[in-house]
Design a protein around this motif. Structure first.
Motif, short mmCIF file in Angstrom:
data_model
loop_
_atom_site.label_atom_id
_atom_site.label_comp_id
_atom_site.label_asym_id
_atom_site.label_seq_id
_atom_site.Cartn_x
_atom_site.Cartn_y
_atom_site.Cartn_z
N UNK A 215 0.84 -1.20 0.00
CA UNK A 215 0.00 0.00 0.00
C UNK A 215 0.87 1.25 0.00
N UNK A 216 0.85 1.98 -1.12
CA UNK A 216 1.59 3.24 -1.20
C UNK A 216 0.80 4.37 -0.52
N UNK A 217 1.51 5.30 0.05
CA UNK A 217 0.90 6.48 0.64
C UNK A 217 1.89 7.63 0.57
N UNK A 218 1.41 8.82 0.83
CA UNK A 218 2.29 9.99 0.94
C UNK A 218 2.35 10.43 2.39
N UNK A 219 3.53 10.73 2.87
CA UNK A 219 3.69 11.26 4.23
C UNK A 219 2.80 12.49 4.39
N UNK B 33 -0.77 3.80 11.91
CA UNK B 33 -1.31 4.20 13.21
C UNK B 33 -0.18 4.67 14.14
N UNK B 34 0.91 3.94 14.13
CA UNK B 34 2.02 4.25 15.02
C UNK B 34 2.66 5.60 14.70
N UNK B 35 2.84 5.88 13.40
CA UNK B 35 3.52 7.10 12.98
C UNK B 35 2.55 8.18 12.50
N UNK B 36 1.26 7.98 12.75
CA UNK B 36 0.24 8.98 12.37
C UNK B 36 0.32 9.33 10.88
N UNK B 37 0.48 8.29 10.05
CA UNK B 37 0.55 8.44 8.59
C UNK B 37 1.77 9.22 8.11
N UNK C 149 6.53 13.00 11.98
CA UNK C 149 5.39 12.92 12.87
C UNK C 149 5.43 14.08 13.87
N UNK C 150 6.62 14.36 14.39
CA UNK C 150 6.79 15.46 15.35
C UNK C 150 6.49 16.79 14.68
N UNK C 151 6.98 16.98 13.46
CA UNK C 151 6.77 18.26 12.78
C UNK C 151 5.31 18.47 12.40
N UNK C 152 4.63 17.41 12.03
CA UNK C 152 3.24 17.54 11.58
C UNK C 152 2.31 17.99 12.70
N UNK C 153 2.74 17.85 13.94
CA UNK C 153 1.92 18.25 15.09
C UNK C 153 2.09 19.72 15.45
N UNK C 154 3.06 20.38 14.82
CA UNK C 154 3.31 21.80 15.13
C UNK C 154 2.24 22.68 14.49
#
Length: 351
Positions: free
Chosen positions: A276-280, A297-301, A308-313
């Motif tokens: 399954x391919x996806x984009x960060x 689920x672990x890395x929040x896509x 993952x840390x940056x996407x929460x900013x």
């Protein structure tokens, strides 16, 4: 003068598409032929396709047209009639209807003029793209797969090959088609006595590649008519064994059509079987990679803990971090490793 481009936001357009109740048909097509005025051709085509509520991505160049679109099911025959009558070269144009289609592949029509319908990097003016190899239909493909004197060459990118291919096919491990062409010639230089069979997703790349191989001294060259999509459709219709294994990567929201139950690849984060391919989801990355449900689920896509840390900013903090940063290659290549493919994300300086 009608508006010849979209004026509505992508978010609104996607919401409108998802709210549609009529099913859509996803289809791709291409044709190599001379277009004297690509801009005028593009504008007239845009007006006609817009009236038929066509969404998708279409490229027009002096050398022809390349399209991946979706059309309301009730308008499919009208769309075909429009194209067949639009230019004599498009009469009876072959349509590759998607194999695994939910109709949600596109939500806007983007029609662009390009230098080439497939970027090939070829600067040899003596090259004739119309001097192509022999077409192979589904039954011919299966027979050729059993021919010990035939070499199947996959003219798709490495990430497409990774999730699906014919058994024993030769992978040309490049990131772009322009890099693949000279690489394929070099890899096969000692096999000019063999039958060279080129294939790709819908036929457009392998058709040009077959002409390039002939241009470089290969005499017995073939390519699969309509690519993997048409081969699979015709083999199923004719009750023939479908010899392609795994998934066929497609360049729309689906990112893949299931051809067989075989899973040939692995999650790029934990290594379990997955295709399954996806984009960060990090807006500063959007790396294309393979991710299993557990890692999603672990890395929040995201592709890495850093993303993952940056996407929460907050959006402002994300923009600050991205300022001046080199994003690098946007496709994971297993030969280079995942963390090397994601750009280095600097952590905030300690005060």
């Amino acid at each position: 003068m009608p508006v010849l481009h979209n004026l509505v936001s992508n978010k609104e357009l996607k919401a409108r598409m998802l709210a549609e109740t009529e099913p859509r048909t996803t289809v791709s097509f291409y044709k190599y032929f001379q277009i004297a005025d690509p801009k005028a051709f593009r504008d007239a085509l845009y007006i006609g396709l817009t009236k038929l509520k066509v969404f998708g991505r279409v490229y027009v160049a002096h050398e022809g047209i390349n399209a991946q679109i979706s059309v309301p099911a009730s308008q499919y025959e009208s769309m075909k009639a429009f194209l067949y009558g639009f230019d004599p070269a498009l009469n009876n144009l072959r349509m590759n209807i998607a194999l695994d289609d939910d109709g949600k592949s596109f939500w806007v029509l983007r029609l662009k003029v390009r230098d080439r319908i497939v970027a090939d990097g070829i600067e040899d003016n003596s090259f004739d793209a119309s001097d192509v190899g022999n077409y192979l239909k589904a039954a011919d493909v299966n027979a050729m797969l059993d021919d010990p004197n035939a070499v199947f060459v996959d003219m798709r990118n490495h990430y497409e090959f990774e999730v699906g291919h014919f058994d024993n096919a030769l992978e040309v491990p490049a990131d772009t088609f322009r890099d693949q062409l000279p690489m394929a010639v070099d890899m096969l230089k000692d096999q000019k006595d063999k039958k060279i069979v080129m294939y790709c997703t819908g036929g457009i790349r392998c058709e040009k590649a077959s002409a390039w191989m002939k241009h470089n001294g290969f005499d017995d060259v073939y390519h699969i008519e309509g690519g993997i999509i048409e081969y699979t459709r015709r083999a199923r219709e004719q009750g023939l064994p479908v010899r392609f294994k795994g998934k066929n990567f497609v360049f729309d929201e689906r990112m893949g059509e299931r051809i067989s139950d075989d899973v040939l690849s692995n999650c790029h984060q934990c290594g379990v079987p997955c295709d399954t391919h996806t984009n960060c989801v990090n807006d500063g990355c959007h790396l294309l990679f393979i991710q299993c449900p557990s890692c999603a689920e672990k890395f929040h896509n995201c592709c890495s803990p850093l993303c993952m840390e940056e996407s929460k900013l907050s959006p402002e903090e994300q923009r600050t971090r991205r300022a001046g940063r080199e994003n690098g290659n946007k496709v994971f290549n297993k030969s280079r490793g995942l963390l090397n493919m994601t750009m280095a994300i600097p952590l905030p300086e300690k005060k």
